[in-house]
Enzyme design. Structure first.
Site, PDB file in Angstrom:
ATOM      1  N   CYS A  78      -3.260 -18.560 -15.260  1.00 21.79           N
ATOM      2  CA  CYS A  78      -4.571 -18.736 -15.882  1.00 21.79           C
ATOM      3  C   CYS A  78      -5.305 -17.405 -15.870  1.00 21.79           C
ATOM      4  O   CYS A  78      -5.711 -16.926 -14.813  1.00 21.79           O
ATOM      5  CB  CYS A  78      -5.382 -19.799 -15.157  1.00 21.79           C
ATOM      6  SG  CYS A  78      -7.003 -20.009 -15.902  1.00 21.79           S
ATOM      7  N   GLY A  79      -5.480 -16.808 -17.041  1.00 24.28           N
ATOM      8  CA  GLY A  79      -6.108 -15.501 -17.140  1.00 24.28           C
ATOM      9  C   GLY A  79      -7.592 -15.504 -16.832  1.00 24.28           C
ATOM     10  O   GLY A  79      -8.096 -14.593 -16.155  1.00 24.28           O
ATOM     11  N   HIS A  80      -8.311 -16.535 -17.322  1.00 23.32           N
ATOM     12  CA  HIS A  80      -9.752 -16.552 -17.024  1.00 23.32           C
ATOM     13  C   HIS A  80      -9.989 -16.711 -15.526  1.00 23.32           C
ATOM     14  O   HIS A  80     -10.928 -16.139 -14.968  1.00 23.32           O
ATOM     15  CB  HIS A  80     -10.458 -17.661 -17.832  1.00 23.32           C
ATOM     16  CG  HIS A  80     -10.640 -18.956 -17.126  1.00 23.32           C
ATOM     17  ND1 HIS A  80      -9.686 -19.954 -17.158  1.00 23.32           N
ATOM     18  CD2 HIS A  80     -11.658 -19.428 -16.348  1.00 23.32           C
ATOM     19  CE1 HIS A  80     -10.119 -20.987 -16.443  1.00 23.32           C
ATOM     20  NE2 HIS A  80     -11.303 -20.703 -15.945  1.00 23.32           N
ATOM     21  N   ASP A  93     -10.333 -24.804 -24.086  1.00 21.79           N
ATOM     22  CA  ASP A  93     -10.750 -23.601 -23.366  1.00 21.79           C
ATOM     23  C   ASP A  93     -11.986 -23.014 -24.033  1.00 21.79           C
ATOM     24  O   ASP A  93     -12.003 -22.781 -25.242  1.00 21.79           O
ATOM     25  CB  ASP A  93      -9.616 -22.576 -23.366  1.00 21.79           C
ATOM     26  CG  ASP A  93      -9.781 -21.517 -22.298  1.00 21.79           C
ATOM     27  OD1 ASP A  93     -10.930 -21.201 -21.942  1.00 21.79           O
ATOM     28  OD2 ASP A  93      -8.756 -21.002 -21.821  1.00 21.79           O
ATOM     29  N   GLY A 123      -6.997 -16.312 -21.290  1.00 26.62           N
ATOM     30  CA  GLY A 123      -6.344 -15.093 -20.817  1.00 26.62           C
ATOM     31  C   GLY A 123      -4.843 -15.090 -20.959  1.00 26.62           C
ATOM     32  O   GLY A 123      -4.248 -14.121 -21.458  1.00 26.62           O
ATOM     33  N   SER A 124      -4.181 -16.178 -20.546  1.00 29.58           N
ATOM     34  CA  SER A 124      -2.721 -16.231 -20.707  1.00 29.58           C
ATOM     35  C   SER A 124      -2.352 -16.391 -22.178  1.00 29.58           C
ATOM     36  O   SER A 124      -1.285 -15.948 -22.610  1.00 29.58           O
ATOM     37  CB  SER A 124      -2.137 -17.380 -19.878  1.00 29.58           C
ATOM     38  OG  SER A 124      -2.738 -18.620 -20.225  1.00 29.58           O
TER      39      SER A 124
END
Length: 379
Positions: free
Chosen positions: A128-130, A294, A299-300
């Site tokens: 999870c990028g965020h 989202d 991010g991903s």
């Protein structure tokens, strides 16, 4: 990251042989045979953040131990025995349909400053990028990093997909924006045709950015990110996800546990970008897990899209692309910084940048007799 497929019988054996007296005496500890139940002794402390509008509930205290010798064993253990806690924290009345959270676990990678599992409305994600952007700031501010440096402090975050390196802006004792390098990203399948009910045969791509996404312009479904209702975009993206899951076998070159489709990203019609062009902007919406939307550009998902764009030679190495969320107009930037390999597959190391903010702290409890207090969802 190279992990073997986790055998559930071996995992269960590990839990039985490694439980401590402390765990046995803890009323909230899971055992090897039954899920951990929520009761009146539960008291969970969290810090609340958001990144580009997407919430992150960071669980600090109050969870039972998450057992396992590797992060993927912990990932599977949480699914088996701690899922009641996920519902307790993510579902109403404490959360909502699109809530997101992170659980700390003990790292098994010696390079890691912290290790985390990610939770959402359907279960658990591999990357999870965020959350990484928020956790980078959090780790610096809460003392998880031994050496702080300016203008950036490096935070190594172990995720189920592997080790992610976050670079946290740090000046005059204050953390700020974060950029991160995820695990190698690559294109799983390019320009494949999938039959989607109500939409016909659609051409799309499947790309990996720590999680797998189906990616296609919304226009191929007869939709527009600016004018189509959110409900229709979510329904269409969900139909694509369901169709891909039925028709395509997704495999990860190093770990079978990571080989599943996480969601669908609907994009604008950005195609060929001028060589060396600055200020490239593209818009998207990501629908993941069980119809979860989202708020950030994902991010991903940005990682997966950059890998796809670089693979198709739409962008050059180190060419910055600005990603805008169609739901909130919030922004990330992304770029491919170098070529990389995962298994024997060629891919890219991608850099994603964004900003996270603190929104509060919470303590969550449960009162006996509350029939809704263990979690419910309305959608």
């Amino acid at each position: 990251m190279s992990e073997d497929l986790v055998d559930f019988s071996n995992v269960a054996s590990y839990y039985v042989t490694n439980k401590t007296n402390n765990n046995n005496n803890n009323k909230n500890s899971a055992d090897s045979s039954s899920p951990c139940e929520i009761n009146q002794d539960v008291k969970i402390k969290t810090t609340e953040m958001h990144t580009a509008g997407e919430p992150l509930r960071i669980v600090e205290k109050g969870l039972p131990p998450v057992l396992g010798s590797t992060i993927l064993e912990k990932y599977l253990y949480a699914k088996l025995y701690l899922d009641n806690y996920r519902r307790f924290l993510i579902y109403e009345p404490r959360g909502h349909y699109d809530m997101y959270g992170a659980l700390f676990v003990e790292p098994d990678d010696p390079q890691a400053d912290i290790a985390v599992l990610f939770i959402h409305n359907e279960g658990y994600s591999t990357m999870c990028g965020h959350a990484v952007i928020a956790l980078g700031r959090y780790a610096v501010d809460k003392g998880y990093v031994k050496t702080l440096s300016s203008p950036e402090t490096v935070v190594n975050i172990q995720c189920p997909c592997g080790l992610v390196k976050a670079f946290v802006s740090y000046n005059n004792g204050k953390s700020g924006a974060v950029r991160f390098h995820s695990v190698p990203a690559y294109v799983h399948s390019a320009d494949i045709k999938v039959g989607v009910p109500k939409f016909g045969v659609i051409t799309l791509d499947i790309s990996y950015g720590g999680a797998f996404y189906a990616i296609l312009p919304a226009s191929r479904l007869g939709l527009d990110l600016k004018t189509t209702t959110l409900q229709d975009l979510v329904s269409a993206a969900t139909a694509v996800t369901d169709a891909v899951k039925k028709q395509e076998k997704i495999t990860h070159p190093e770990s079978p546990d990571l080989g599943f489709l996480y969601g669908t990203i609907l994009t604008d019609d950005l195609s060929k970008v001028t060589k060396g062009q600055e200020g490239v902007t593209t818009c998207n919406i990501c629908v993941f897990a069980h119809k979860e939307v989202d708020r950030s550009p994902t991010g991903s998902g940005v990682t997966a899209r950059i890998a796809l764009m670089a693979h198709k030679r739409q962008i050059e190495m180190n060419q910055v692309v600005r990603f805008v969320s169609s739901s909130t107009q919030s922004e990330f930037t992304g770029k491919a910084v170098q070529e990389a390999t995962i298994g024997n597959i060629k891919g890219f190391t991608v850099e994603v940048s964004g900003q996270a903010f603190y929104t509060g702290e919470s303590v969550f409890t449960f009162e006996e007799g509350d029939v809704l207090g263990k979690g419910f969802l309305v959608h």
